[in-house]
Write a protein that holds these residues in place. Structure first.
Motif, PDB file in Angstrom:
ATOM      1  N   PHE A  44       0.953  -1.011   0.133  1.00  0.00           N
ATOM      2  CA  PHE A  44      -0.173  -0.169  -0.024  1.00  0.00           C
ATOM      3  C   PHE A  44       0.873   1.369  -0.001  1.00  0.00           C
ATOM      4  CE2 PHE A  44      -3.206  -3.232   1.610  1.00  0.00           C
ATOM      5  CZ  PHE A  44      -4.237  -2.655   0.917  1.00  0.00           C
ATOM      6  N   LEU A  45       0.621   2.299  -0.805  1.00  0.00           N
ATOM      7  CA  LEU A  45       1.253   3.443  -0.887  1.00  0.00           C
ATOM      8  C   LEU A  45       0.369   4.566  -0.517  1.00  0.00           C
ATOM      9  CD1 LEU A  45       3.400   2.584  -4.134  1.00  0.00           C
ATOM     10  CD2 LEU A  45       4.326   2.841  -1.733  1.00  0.00           C
ATOM     11  N   PRO A  46       0.627   5.643   0.231  1.00  0.00           N
ATOM     12  CA  PRO A  46      -0.122   6.734   0.190  1.00  0.00           C
ATOM     13  C   PRO A  46      -0.341   7.646  -1.082  1.00  0.00           C
ATOM     14  CG  PRO A  46       1.716   7.070   1.642  1.00  0.00           C
ATOM     15  CD  PRO A  46       1.615   5.690   0.879  1.00  0.00           C
ATOM     16  N   MET A  47      -1.100   8.406  -1.275  1.00  0.00           N
ATOM     17  CA  MET A  47      -1.285   9.114  -2.509  1.00  0.00           C
ATOM     18  C   MET A  47      -1.912  10.387  -2.078  1.00  0.00           C
ATOM     19  SD  MET A  47       0.476   6.878  -4.337  1.00  0.00           S
ATOM     20  CE  MET A  47       0.261   7.479  -6.181  1.00  0.00           C
ATOM     21  N   ALA A  48      -1.502  11.661  -2.647  1.00  0.00           N
ATOM     22  CA  ALA A  48      -1.894  12.863  -2.697  1.00  0.00           C
ATOM     23  C   ALA A  48      -2.814  12.762  -3.917  1.00  0.00           C
ATOM     24  CB  ALA A  48      -1.039  14.135  -2.534  1.00  0.00           C
ATOM     25  N   MET A  49      -4.232  12.906  -3.897  1.00  0.00           N
ATOM     26  CA  MET A  49      -5.009  12.904  -4.828  1.00  0.00           C
ATOM     27  C   MET A  49      -4.982  14.389  -5.588  1.00  0.00           C
ATOM     28  SD  MET A  49      -5.717   9.817  -4.847  1.00  0.00           S
ATOM     29  CE  MET A  49      -6.690   9.997  -6.466  1.00  0.00           C
ATOM     30  N   LEU A  50      -4.878  14.351  -7.039  1.00  0.00           N
ATOM     31  CA  LEU A  50      -4.610  15.569  -7.911  1.00  0.00           C
ATOM     32  C   LEU A  50      -5.844  16.025  -8.717  1.00  0.00           C
ATOM     33  CD1 LEU A  50      -1.060  15.774  -8.526  1.00  0.00           C
ATOM     34  CD2 LEU A  50      -2.001  16.663  -6.584  1.00  0.00           C
ATOM     35  N   GLY A  51      -6.741  14.730  -9.041  1.00  0.00           N
ATOM     36  CA  GLY A  51      -7.626  14.933 -10.059  1.00  0.00           C
ATOM     37  C   GLY A  51      -8.730  13.524  -9.652  1.00  0.00           C
ATOM     38  N   LEU A  52      -9.769  13.547 -10.461  1.00  0.00           N
ATOM     39  CA  LEU A  52     -10.869  12.880 -10.301  1.00  0.00           C
ATOM     40  C   LEU A  52     -10.793  11.531 -11.239  1.00  0.00           C
ATOM     41  CD1 LEU A  52     -13.949  15.126  -9.552  1.00  0.00           C
ATOM     42  CD2 LEU A  52     -12.560  13.715  -8.072  1.00  0.00           C
ATOM     43  N   GLU A  53      -9.976  11.694 -12.425  1.00  0.00           N
ATOM     44  CA  GLU A  53      -9.792  10.397 -13.284  1.00  0.00           C
ATOM     45  C   GLU A  53      -8.294  10.660 -13.868  1.00  0.00           C
ATOM     46  OE1 GLU A  53     -12.005  11.684 -17.033  1.00  0.00           O
ATOM     47  OE2 GLU A  53     -12.727  13.398 -15.794  1.00  0.00           O
ATOM     48  N   LYS A  54      -8.010   9.592 -14.488  1.00  0.00           N
ATOM     49  CA  LYS A  54      -6.615   9.500 -15.074  1.00  0.00           C
ATOM     50  C   LYS A  54      -6.299  10.652 -15.954  1.00  0.00           C
ATOM     51  CE  LYS A  54      -6.780   4.087 -15.045  1.00  0.00           C
ATOM     52  NZ  LYS A  54      -6.200   3.136 -15.820  1.00  0.00           N
ATOM     53  N   ASN A  55      -4.891  10.984 -15.792  1.00  0.00           N
ATOM     54  CA  ASN A  55      -4.222  12.001 -16.495  1.00  0.00           C
ATOM     55  C   ASN A  55      -4.985  13.411 -16.262  1.00  0.00           C
ATOM     56  OD1 ASN A  55      -2.484   9.985 -17.638  1.00  0.00           O
ATOM     57  ND2 ASN A  55      -4.182   9.415 -19.094  1.00  0.00           N
ATOM     58  N   GLU A  56      -5.492  13.548 -15.184  1.00  0.00           N
ATOM     59  CA  GLU A  56      -6.146  14.828 -14.746  1.00  0.00           C
ATOM     60  C   GLU A  56      -5.600  15.206 -13.406  1.00  0.00           C
ATOM     61  OE1 GLU A  56     -10.564  16.059 -14.522  1.00  0.00           O
ATOM     62  OE2 GLU A  56     -10.181  14.876 -12.953  1.00  0.00           O
ATOM     63  N   ASN A  57      -4.875  16.879 -13.785  1.00  0.00           N
ATOM     64  CA  ASN A  57      -4.599  17.367 -12.434  1.00  0.00           C
ATOM     65  C   ASN A  57      -5.282  18.531 -12.484  1.00  0.00           C
ATOM     66  OD1 ASN A  57      -3.105  18.844 -10.645  1.00  0.00           O
ATOM     67  ND2 ASN A  57      -0.973  18.097 -11.114  1.00  0.00           N
ATOM     68  N   LEU A  58      -6.159  18.750 -11.219  1.00  0.00           N
ATOM     69  CA  LEU A  58      -7.105  20.030 -11.100  1.00  0.00           C
ATOM     70  C   LEU A  58      -6.510  21.048 -10.487  1.00  0.00           C
ATOM     71  CD1 LEU A  58     -10.209  17.881 -10.246  1.00  0.00           C
ATOM     72  CD2 LEU A  58      -9.897  19.159 -12.369  1.00  0.00           C
ATOM     73  N   TYR A  59      -5.229  20.706 -10.004  1.00  0.00           N
ATOM     74  CA  TYR A  59      -4.520  21.832  -9.332  1.00  0.00           C
ATOM     75  C   TYR A  59      -3.615  22.518 -10.108  1.00  0.00           C
ATOM     76  CZ  TYR A  59      -6.097  19.847  -5.031  1.00  0.00           C
ATOM     77  OH  TYR A  59      -6.554  19.357  -4.203  1.00  0.00           O
ATOM     78  N   LEU A  60      -3.673  22.106 -11.514  1.00  0.00           N
ATOM     79  CA  LEU A  60      -2.965  22.835 -12.731  1.00  0.00           C
ATOM     80  C   LEU A  60      -3.974  23.892 -13.102  1.00  0.00           C
ATOM     81  CD1 LEU A  60      -0.626  20.329 -14.258  1.00  0.00           C
ATOM     82  CD2 LEU A  60       0.291  22.261 -12.985  1.00  0.00           C
ATOM     83  N   GLY A  61      -3.504  25.205 -12.860  1.00  0.00           N
ATOM     84  CA  GLY A  61      -4.214  26.191 -13.639  1.00  0.00           C
ATOM     85  C   GLY A  61      -3.628  27.015 -14.587  1.00  0.00           C
ATOM     86  N   ASP A  62      -4.207  28.054 -15.041  1.00  0.00           N
ATOM     87  CA  ASP A  62      -3.841  29.054 -15.877  1.00  0.00           C
ATOM     88  C   ASP A  62      -2.940  29.676 -15.364  1.00  0.00           C
ATOM     89  OD1 ASP A  62      -5.356  28.199 -18.088  1.00  0.00           O
ATOM     90  OD2 ASP A  62      -6.871  29.657 -17.835  1.00  0.00           O
TER      91      ASP A  62
END
Length: 240
Positions: free
Chosen positions: A59-77
């Motif tokens: 098991f590995l702890p992960m910080a979630m950045l998106g809701l689906e694969k290849n998605e990073n919602l913390y990246l903005g303009d």
């Protein structure tokens, strides 16, 4: 292709690194490995889930950045939409390694930093310099050394943390159903979290052991991070 070289102030004296996370397409990832030592900073802005590695069963702890694969919602303009940058993102195009020096029983391991010179963030014309004009490390390089050291120490922390959770049967699978403002449903599966009732029911000796080892605080940071799911939802709604 990657081309890692041991960082030195001769071959790399003119190199610079673009540090804006949005400048690197490789940051379009759904989640990133999280170190227990950074859980307190992470939980205020990112959900922290556990993921089971299929190859090793760990098991590995992960910080979630998106809701689906290849998605990073913390990246903005305008850059990264959070005050704290996860260590695995902050490390940029660098890796930590070790070299042996000395001979016989006097052999010692020395930490070295390697850089992927083919990484798109590496430049000679823009970004943070790696060295000062007369060869000393720049403040940025010293910062990267600290980041890499925390990541290296975090590997042992992760193993100790997750093994303790498994030993006491505290890990459980869960699924997350999210309805966006446009009525689109998102179902997140394949991740794990902690059973809060079992954690609270641990006997005094185990709780004391967990507390001394920093495991108890890290476990509750994971549980507290669930409130940050709303950040992912809000970012997602802003894009639909």
């Amino acid at each position: 292709m990657s081309k890692h070289e041991i960082l030195n102030n001769v071959d790399h004296k003119n190199l610079r690194v673009l540090t804006q996370p949005s400048a690197y397409p490789g940051n379009n990832i759904m989640c990133v490995l999280a170190m227990p030592s950074e859980f307190r900073d992470l939980q205020a802005e990112y959900p922290i889930f556990l993921h089971k590695d299929e190859a090793s069963g760990r098991f590995l702890p992960m910080a979630m950045l998106g809701l689906e694969k290849n998605e990073n919602l913390y990246l903005g303009d305008k850059g990264w939409n959070a005050a704290y940058l996860p260590l695995m993102i902050a490390r940029g195009p660098f890796l930590i390694g070790f070299q042996e020096s000395g001979s016989g029983t006097e052999r010692q391991k020395k930490m070295v930093i390697s850089i992927d010179v083919d990484d798109s963030r590496v430049s000679e014309s823009a970004g943070e310099p790696l060295f000062q004009p007369f060869g000393g490390n720049s403040n940025y390089t010293d910062h990267i050394a600290e980041v890499l050291q925390r990541i290296d120490q975090g590997q042992a922390e992760i193993q100790q943390f997750c093994e303790a959770l498994q030993r006491h049967d505290l890990i459980e699978p869960f699924s997350l159903d999210i309805k966006l403002d446009n009525d689109v449903q998102h179902k997140m599966e394949g991740f794990y979290t902690l059973n809060e009732e079992k954690l609270a029911a641990l006997d005094g000796d185990t709780l004391s052991e967990f507390s001394r080892a920093g495991i108890l605080q890290a476990a509750y940071m994971i549980l507290a991070s669930f409130s940050s799911i709303r950040n992912l939802v809000n970012f997602k709604n802003a894009r639909v």
